[in-house]
Design a protein around this motif. Structure first.
Motif, PDB file in Angstrom:
ATOM      1  N   ARG A   1       0.832  -1.209   0.000  1.00  0.00           N
ATOM      2  CA  ARG A   1       0.000   0.000   0.000  1.00  0.00           C
ATOM      3  C   ARG A   1       0.866   1.259   0.000  1.00  0.00           C
ATOM      4  NH1 ARG A   1      -5.183   0.172  -1.247  1.00  0.00           N
ATOM      5  NH2 ARG A   1      -6.108   1.079   0.620  1.00  0.00           N
ATOM      6  N   ARG A   2       1.965   1.213   0.728  1.00  0.00           N
ATOM      7  CA  ARG A   2       2.832   2.396   0.804  1.00  0.00           C
ATOM      8  C   ARG A   2       3.384   2.788  -0.555  1.00  0.00           C
ATOM      9  NH1 ARG A   2       4.943  -0.287   5.405  1.00  0.00           N
ATOM     10  NH2 ARG A   2       6.884  -0.738   4.284  1.00  0.00           N
ATOM     11  N   ILE A   3       3.747   1.794  -1.376  1.00  0.00           N
ATOM     12  CA  ILE A   3       4.333   2.124  -2.680  1.00  0.00           C
ATOM     13  C   ILE A   3       3.282   2.679  -3.638  1.00  0.00           C
ATOM     14  CG2 ILE A   3       6.161   0.424  -2.411  1.00  0.00           C
ATOM     15  CD1 ILE A   3       4.642  -1.388  -4.345  1.00  0.00           C
ATOM     16  N   GLN A   4       2.010   2.456  -3.332  1.00  0.00           N
ATOM     17  CA  GLN A   4       0.960   3.000  -4.193  1.00  0.00           C
ATOM     18  C   GLN A   4       0.774   4.496  -3.999  1.00  0.00           C
ATOM     19  OE1 GLN A   4      -2.796   0.825  -4.025  1.00  0.00           O
ATOM     20  NE2 GLN A   4      -1.711  -1.052  -3.485  1.00  0.00           N
ATOM     21  N   ILE A   5       1.118   5.007  -2.827  1.00  0.00           N
ATOM     22  CA  ILE A   5       0.825   6.402  -2.490  1.00  0.00           C
ATOM     23  C   ILE A   5       1.451   7.384  -3.481  1.00  0.00           C
ATOM     24  CG2 ILE A   5       1.168   8.206  -0.754  1.00  0.00           C
ATOM     25  CD1 ILE A   5       0.780   5.997   1.372  1.00  0.00           C
ATOM     26  N   PRO A   6       2.779   7.347  -3.725  1.00  0.00           N
ATOM     27  CA  PRO A   6       3.337   8.309  -4.673  1.00  0.00           C
ATOM     28  C   PRO A   6       2.860   8.099  -6.105  1.00  0.00           C
ATOM     29  CG  PRO A   6       4.998   6.717  -4.007  1.00  0.00           C
ATOM     30  CD  PRO A   6       3.824   6.510  -3.102  1.00  0.00           C
ATOM     31  N   VAL A   7       2.560   6.846  -6.470  1.00  0.00           N
ATOM     32  CA  VAL A   7       2.098   6.564  -7.830  1.00  0.00           C
ATOM     33  C   VAL A   7       0.720   7.172  -8.065  1.00  0.00           C
ATOM     34  CG1 VAL A   7       1.476   4.745  -9.458  1.00  0.00           C
ATOM     35  CG2 VAL A   7       3.470   4.447  -7.958  1.00  0.00           C
ATOM     36  N   ILE A   8      -0.197   6.922  -7.132  1.00  0.00           N
ATOM     37  CA  ILE A   8      -1.548   7.483  -7.269  1.00  0.00           C
ATOM     38  C   ILE A   8      -1.495   9.005  -7.221  1.00  0.00           C
ATOM     39  CG2 ILE A   8      -3.828   7.632  -6.201  1.00  0.00           C
ATOM     40  CD1 ILE A   8      -3.418   4.796  -5.173  1.00  0.00           C
ATOM     41  N   ALA A   9      -0.697   9.546  -6.289  1.00  0.00           N
ATOM     42  CA  ALA A   9      -0.601  11.004  -6.158  1.00  0.00           C
ATOM     43  C   ALA A   9      -0.092  11.638  -7.448  1.00  0.00           C
ATOM     44  CB  ALA A   9       0.309  11.361  -4.990  1.00  0.00           C
ATOM     45  N   ALA A  10       0.926  11.043  -8.050  1.00  0.00           N
ATOM     46  CA  ALA A  10       1.481  11.600  -9.286  1.00  0.00           C
ATOM     47  C   ALA A  10       0.472  11.539 -10.422  1.00  0.00           C
ATOM     48  CB  ALA A  10       2.755  10.845  -9.664  1.00  0.00           C
ATOM     49  N   ALA A  11      -0.294  10.435 -10.490  1.00  0.00           N
ATOM     50  CA  ALA A  11      -1.282  10.302 -11.558  1.00  0.00           C
ATOM     51  C   ALA A  11      -2.396  11.332 -11.407  1.00  0.00           C
ATOM     52  CB  ALA A  11      -1.857   8.880 -11.551  1.00  0.00           C
ATOM     53  N   VAL A  12      -2.917  11.492 -10.191  1.00  0.00           N
ATOM     54  CA  VAL A  12      -3.994  12.449  -9.953  1.00  0.00           C
ATOM     55  C   VAL A  12      -3.511  13.878 -10.195  1.00  0.00           C
ATOM     56  CG1 VAL A  12      -5.555  13.398  -8.212  1.00  0.00           C
ATOM     57  CG2 VAL A  12      -5.192  10.926  -8.349  1.00  0.00           C
ATOM     58  N   PHE A  13      -2.318  14.205  -9.698  1.00  0.00           N
ATOM     59  CA  PHE A  13      -1.777  15.546  -9.914  1.00  0.00           C
ATOM     60  C   PHE A  13      -1.617  15.834 -11.409  1.00  0.00           C
ATOM     61  CE2 PHE A  13       1.888  18.353 -10.583  1.00  0.00           C
ATOM     62  CZ  PHE A  13       1.459  19.473  -9.892  1.00  0.00           C
ATOM     63  N   SER A  14      -1.172  14.851 -12.177  1.00  0.00           N
ATOM     64  CA  SER A  14      -0.978  15.055 -13.617  1.00  0.00           C
ATOM     65  C   SER A  14      -2.305  15.352 -14.308  1.00  0.00           C
ATOM     66  CB  SER A  14      -0.328  13.809 -14.232  1.00  0.00           C
ATOM     67  OG  SER A  14       0.955  13.579 -13.687  1.00  0.00           O
ATOM     68  N   VAL A  15      -3.365  14.632 -13.899  1.00  0.00           N
ATOM     69  CA  VAL A  15      -4.681  14.884 -14.485  1.00  0.00           C
ATOM     70  C   VAL A  15      -5.135  16.309 -14.187  1.00  0.00           C
ATOM     71  CG1 VAL A  15      -7.126  14.271 -14.345  1.00  0.00           C
ATOM     72  CG2 VAL A  15      -5.399  12.469 -14.465  1.00  0.00           C
ATOM     73  N   ILE A  16      -4.989  16.736 -12.930  1.00  0.00           N
ATOM     74  CA  ILE A  16      -5.416  18.089 -12.554  1.00  0.00           C
ATOM     75  C   ILE A  16      -4.586  19.131 -13.282  1.00  0.00           C
ATOM     76  CG2 ILE A  16      -5.610  19.719 -10.634  1.00  0.00           C
ATOM     77  CD1 ILE A  16      -6.088  17.331  -8.788  1.00  0.00           C
ATOM     78  N   ARG A  17      -3.288  18.880 -13.378  1.00  0.00           N
ATOM     79  CA  ARG A  17      -2.382  19.861 -14.005  1.00  0.00           C
ATOM     80  C   ARG A  17      -2.680  20.036 -15.492  1.00  0.00           C
ATOM     81  NH1 ARG A  17      -0.606  23.534 -15.306  1.00  0.00           N
ATOM     82  NH2 ARG A  17       1.404  24.588 -14.987  1.00  0.00           N
ATOM     83  N   VAL A  18      -3.112  18.964 -16.144  1.00  0.00           N
ATOM     84  CA  VAL A  18      -3.453  19.044 -17.568  1.00  0.00           C
ATOM     85  C   VAL A  18      -4.862  19.606 -17.754  1.00  0.00           C
ATOM     86  CG1 VAL A  18      -3.895  17.678 -19.645  1.00  0.00           C
ATOM     87  CG2 VAL A  18      -1.878  17.193 -18.234  1.00  0.00           C
ATOM     88  N   LEU A  19      -5.802  19.158 -16.935  1.00  0.00           N
ATOM     89  CA  LEU A  19      -7.194  19.572 -17.081  1.00  0.00           C
ATOM     90  C   LEU A  19      -7.439  21.002 -16.621  1.00  0.00           C
ATOM     91  CD1 LEU A  19     -10.241  18.877 -17.524  1.00  0.00           C
ATOM     92  CD2 LEU A  19     -10.266  18.029 -15.170  1.00  0.00           C
ATOM     93  N   GLY A  20      -6.830  21.387 -15.501  1.00  0.00           N
ATOM     94  CA  GLY A  20      -7.122  22.670 -14.876  1.00  0.00           C
ATOM     95  C   GLY A  20      -7.066  23.879 -15.791  1.00  0.00           C
ATOM     96  N   PRO A  21      -5.972  24.060 -16.564  1.00  0.00           N
ATOM     97  CA  PRO A  21      -5.877  25.258 -17.406  1.00  0.00           C
ATOM     98  C   PRO A  21      -6.950  25.365 -18.475  1.00  0.00           C
ATOM     99  CG  PRO A  21      -3.721  24.238 -17.119  1.00  0.00           C
ATOM    100  CD  PRO A  21      -4.730  23.274 -16.575  1.00  0.00           C
ATOM    101  N   THR A  22      -7.647  24.279 -18.770  1.00  0.00           N
ATOM    102  CA  THR A  22      -8.689  24.332 -19.806  1.00  0.00           C
ATOM    103  C   THR A  22     -10.047  24.757 -19.260  1.00  0.00           C
ATOM    104  OG1 THR A  22      -9.547  22.050 -19.609  1.00  0.00           O
ATOM    105  CG2 THR A  22      -7.507  22.359 -20.858  1.00  0.00           C
ATOM    106  N   LEU A  23     -10.213  24.770 -17.941  1.00  0.00           N
ATOM    107  CA  LEU A  23     -11.511  25.085 -17.350  1.00  0.00           C
ATOM    108  C   LEU A  23     -11.756  26.592 -17.383  1.00  0.00           C
ATOM    109  CD1 LEU A  23     -11.469  22.701 -14.246  1.00  0.00           C
ATOM    110  CD2 LEU A  23     -12.400  22.269 -16.543  1.00  0.00           C
ATOM    111  N   ARG A  24     -13.009  26.976 -17.621  1.00  0.00           N
ATOM    112  CA  ARG A  24     -13.391  28.384 -17.687  1.00  0.00           C
ATOM    113  C   ARG A  24     -14.362  28.671 -16.546  1.00  0.00           C
ATOM    114  NH1 ARG A  24     -15.781  28.000 -23.516  1.00  0.00           N
ATOM    115  NH2 ARG A  24     -16.117  25.861 -22.728  1.00  0.00           N
ATOM    116  N   TYR A  25     -13.951  29.561 -15.651  1.00  0.00           N
ATOM    117  CA  TYR A  25     -14.698  29.799 -14.419  1.00  0.00           C
ATOM    118  C   TYR A  25     -15.487  31.101 -14.469  1.00  0.00           C
ATOM    119  CZ  TYR A  25     -11.797  26.198 -12.181  1.00  0.00           C
ATOM    120  OH  TYR A  25     -11.176  25.025 -11.844  1.00  0.00           O
TER     121      TYR A  25
END
Length: 311
Positions: free
Chosen positions: A78-102
């Motif tokens: 479980r411990r080794i999953q933490i940085p992997v999941i965190a990096a994947a989620v952060f990458s999605v937000i980092r790519v998606l975020g700039p396209t959103l119009r608020y």
């Protein structure tokens, strides 16, 4: 789209499609957590707390589970999953975020709080965590974060986005987490709660923000976010919302909720109910925003106040 079914003066009535605030229930794609779902989540949370408490009893410094802010011991798998999941989620937000119009309505309420030399205690539903962490990134806001496995990778993601964390939850370490947040507010930093987290019941507000408001004198500020295109994960307890790229979003901020320092239990309960009602009100309007006629949106723009891009 599923119809909502919430209590209150502006409730959705289950079984029909009439809304007392004028929004069409057919446009809403969230539902409250059922009693069966809530009972299952509560049972799972009790089992987790009991396991953690039993593990703590084996330690010389074991403390009451409600004050324990130590991270649970996890197997290496479980411990080794933490940085992997965190990096994947952060990458999605980092790519998606700039396209959103608020479109942001009601931000003047926060500006008034800051002008009074106070800070904000933010409260919002867990469902909209993705669009808000991008919009309010790099402001140092301290978020109450669960100490369970999910909280460990979530902590990495939100800290990479410029937030702080206070370790605790409604079931484990919550009071210690509130003490940390009180200190951060005194230091001039906002605090925030995913108010139905960490595991539900969905759309049922926890009392933490009201307790913190009484202790610090800072007001509770609630908001919700709606999108014109997004994926709702109905198999998750919070009906997690993932906006689609280039989605339009609206953020609605309600007026501040002030809690007197000498508030008794009756007053605290009244303020808690006020927070619940405001969370439901802005949620219902925001979720139905893009199905409203332009005249109705204009009415709400007048009601909530001028729009801003990002503070």
């Amino acid at each position: 789209m599923a119809r909502g079914n919430e209590k209150g003066s502006e409730e959705l009535r289950c079984g029909d499609e009439v809304r007392r605030d004028g929004c069409d229930a057919r446009t809403l794609y969230y539902t409250p957590m059922s009693a069966k779902e809530a009972a299952r989540e509560a049972e799972q949370g009790t089992d987790r707390a009991a396991t953690d408490a039993a593990a703590g009893d084996n330690s010389a410094d074991a403390v009451n589970v409600h004050y324990d802010t130590r991270l649970p011991e996890l197997p290496w798998s479980r411990r080794i999953q933490i940085p992997v999941i965190a990096a994947a989620v952060f990458s999605v937000i980092r790519v998606l975020g700039p396209t959103l119009r608020y479109e942001v309505l009601g931000w003047q309420h926060a500006e008034a709080v800051y002008a009074s030399r106070k800070r904000c205690i933010w409260a919002f539903w867990h469902r909209v965590i993705i669009p808000i962490v991008w919009w309010h990134r790099n402001h140092g806001t301290v978020v109450m974060n669960t100490m369970a496995f999910d909280g460990q990778w979530t902590r990495k993601v939100i800290e990479w986005l410029g937030f702080g964390t206070a370790q605790g939850s409604s079931s484990r370490g919550g009071l210690r987490g509130l003490a940390v947040m009180a200190r951060r507010l005194e230091e001039g930093v906002d605090c925030a709660f995913t108010i139905d987290g960490p595991r539900g019941p969905r759309y049922v507000a926890k009392p933490g923000p009201v307790m913190l408001a009484r202790k610090t004198g800072c007001p509770v500020m609630v908001f919700h976010i709606g999108v014109d295109r997004g994926k709702t994960f109905t198999n998750t307890w919070d009906h997690f919302l993932l906006p689609m790229p280039l989605a339009r979003t609206v953020i609605l901020f309600a007026p501040p909720i002030n809690v007197p320092a000498d508030a008794d239990q009756q007053m605290l309960e009244a303020k808690h109910m006020e927070m619940q009602r405001e969370l439901e009100r802005v949620r219902d309007i925001a979720e139905g925003w893009f199905s409203l006629a332009e005249e109705e949106r204009a009415m709400y723009r007048t009601q909530f106040g001028r729009s801003v891009s990002r503070p």
